[in-house]
Scaffold this active site. Structure first.
Site, PDB file in Angstrom:
ATOM      1  N   CYS A  73      15.094  49.516  60.899  1.00 57.95           N
ATOM      2  CA  CYS A  73      16.316  49.196  60.155  1.00 57.95           C
ATOM      3  C   CYS A  73      16.321  47.815  59.534  1.00 57.95           C
ATOM      4  O   CYS A  73      16.762  47.635  58.391  1.00 57.95           O
ATOM      5  CB  CYS A  73      17.544  49.398  61.034  1.00 57.95           C
ATOM      6  SG  CYS A  73      17.798  48.170  62.340  1.00 57.95           S
ATOM      7  N   HIS A 112      22.020  47.515  65.393  1.00 61.90           N
ATOM      8  CA  HIS A 112      21.634  48.208  64.158  1.00 61.90           C
ATOM      9  C   HIS A 112      22.168  47.469  62.937  1.00 61.90           C
ATOM     10  O   HIS A 112      23.324  47.034  62.910  1.00 61.90           O
ATOM     11  CB  HIS A 112      22.146  49.647  64.154  1.00 61.90           C
ATOM     12  CG  HIS A 112      21.845  50.366  62.883  1.00 61.90           C
ATOM     13  ND1 HIS A 112      20.557  50.576  62.441  1.00 61.90           N
ATOM     14  CD2 HIS A 112      22.664  50.889  61.932  1.00 61.90           C
ATOM     15  CE1 HIS A 112      20.599  51.207  61.287  1.00 61.90           C
ATOM     16  NE2 HIS A 112      21.857  51.399  60.946  1.00 61.90           N
ATOM     17  N   ASP A 129      23.112  51.982  53.940  1.00 56.40           N
ATOM     18  CA  ASP A 129      22.237  51.940  55.113  1.00 56.40           C
ATOM     19  C   ASP A 129      21.048  52.866  54.885  1.00 56.40           C
ATOM     20  O   ASP A 129      21.176  54.087  54.968  1.00 56.40           O
ATOM     21  CB  ASP A 129      23.015  52.368  56.360  1.00 56.40           C
ATOM     22  CG  ASP A 129      22.182  52.316  57.628  1.00 56.40           C
ATOM     23  OD1 ASP A 129      21.036  51.830  57.576  1.00 56.40           O
ATOM     24  OD2 ASP A 129      22.684  52.765  58.678  1.00 56.40           O
TER      25      ASP A 129
END
Length: 276
Positions: A73, A112, A129
Site C-alpha cells: 500500500c 493502511h 486507494d
C-alpha cells in the site's frame, strides 16, 4: 510530497497504459486510478526478503515502473500521490485500520495508507486507494460522503459511520460481496491527515516486524477486468467478475515461482524462497 523531481509522469502513465487527458478533473482521476489498479500488482517480496521497501520516488520508479515488480500500500499510494500532484490535484494522506477478517474495528493498528483527493469542480473530496490489494478494494475513487453507495468498474462500495469515542467521525469502507450477498467491511478510518514521515514509520514496522504477516509469507494480488488473483502463502485464489471463487494449493517452490512470474508478472528477487 518531497523529491517529486525524481518522479516521471510520462513513464508512469505509459506503464499503466493511461492515454486520456491530463486536466485535473474527475474523469482524469477515475481513469488514472483504474488504469493503475489494473496494471500494477500488489506484492510483499521485499518484506519477505527481510527489508522494508524504499518509498523514495526514484526507487519506486525503478522498481514498479521500469522494473517487473509491484508493491504494497505505501508504495502504490505514494506513486499515486506523486502522479496526482503532477497532474494538478491537491492530495493528502489518510490511514486506516484493516477490519477485513478482524473481530472488531479496533483489533489492528492503523497502518493502511489511502489518499484524500480534492477534485476541481466537485463539492466533496474523494477517497482514492490503489494499494489495498483485496478483491473488495477500490478500482475507482469514491466521494468521501457518509451513507452514499458508489459503483465503479463492477464493484460496489459505501461509507458508513461507526460508533467511536474520539472527536472525529469514524468511517468504515464496505464492499459488496456478490457471493455472500452482503456488505463486508474493508477498513475503518477518520479524516485525520497523515504525512510522508508517518508512512515511513508504518512502512518500517509492517515491512520488518517478525509478527507482521507481510514478513512471514508471500502475499500477492492482481486485478484485471475479468478476475482477481490472490496468492496467500501456498494458496492461490481466483475470484471471477461474476463472484465465482476457485482455490488451488501450490505444490512446491517451482510452481510458486512460476505462478508469481507468469500470473502476477513479477520477477522473484534472486535468492528469495517463496515457500519456506
Amino acid at each position: 510530497m518531497a523529491a517529486i523531481e525524481q518522479f516521471d509522469l510520462d513513464a508512469y502513465l505509459d506503464r499503466i497504459g493511461r492515454q486520456g487527458g491530463r486536466q485535473p478533473g474527475l474523469e482524469t482521476l477515475r481513469g488514472v486510478h483504474l488504469a493503475h489498479a489494473l496494471s500494477l500488482p500488489f506484492e510483499n517480496l521485499d518484506p519477505l526478503s527481510g527489508r522494508a521497501p524504499s518509498l523514495a520516488p526514484g526507487d519506486l520508479m525503478a522498481k514498479m515502473i521500469h522494473g517487473p515488480r509491484g508493491g504494497y500500500c505505501y508504495e502504490h499510494n505514494t506513486l499515486m500521490w506523486l502522479a496526482l500532484e503532477a497532474l494538478g490535484f491537491r492530495v493528502g494522506g489518510l490511514a486506516a485500520r484493516v477490519v477485513l477478517g478482524a473481530p472488531t474495528p479496533w483489533s489492528r493498528p492503523r497502518t493502511h495508507m489511502m489518499l484524500r483527493v480534492e477534485v476541481p469542480g466537485e463539492p466533496e473530496p474523494y477517497l482514492a486507494d490503489v494499494g489495498f490489494g483485496a478483491s473488495g478494494s477500490l478500482l475507482v475513487p469514491i466521494p468521501l460522503i457518509t451513507g452514499t453507495e458508489s459503483e465503479g468498474a463492477g464493484r460496489r462500495h459505501r461509507l458508513l459511520p461507526l460508533p467511536s469515542e474520539g472527536p472525529l467521525e469514524l468511517l468504515e469502507l464496505q464492499a459488496y460481496d456478490r457471493q455472500e450477498g452482503a456488505w463486508v467491511g474493508q477498513y475503518a478510518f477518520t479524516l485525520e491527515p497523515f504525512a510522508a514521515s508517518d508512512y515511513e514509520v508504518f512502512n518500517w514496522h509492517v515491512g520488518t516486524n517478525p509478527r507482521s504477516p507481510f514478513t512471514r509469507r508471500p502475499y500477492l494480488q492482481r486485478t484485471t477486468a475479468e478476475r482477481h488473483l490472490a496468492l496467500d502463502g501456498d494458496r492461490l485464489t481466483e475470484t471471477r467478475a461474476d463472484g465465482t471463487v476457485t482455490e488451488h494449493k501450490l505444490s512446491d517452490e517451482e510452481e510458486a515461482r512460476r505462478v508469481v512470474e507468469e500470473e502476477f508478472g513479477i520477477t522473484v528477487p534472486e535468492g528469495l524462497t517463496l515457500l519456506g
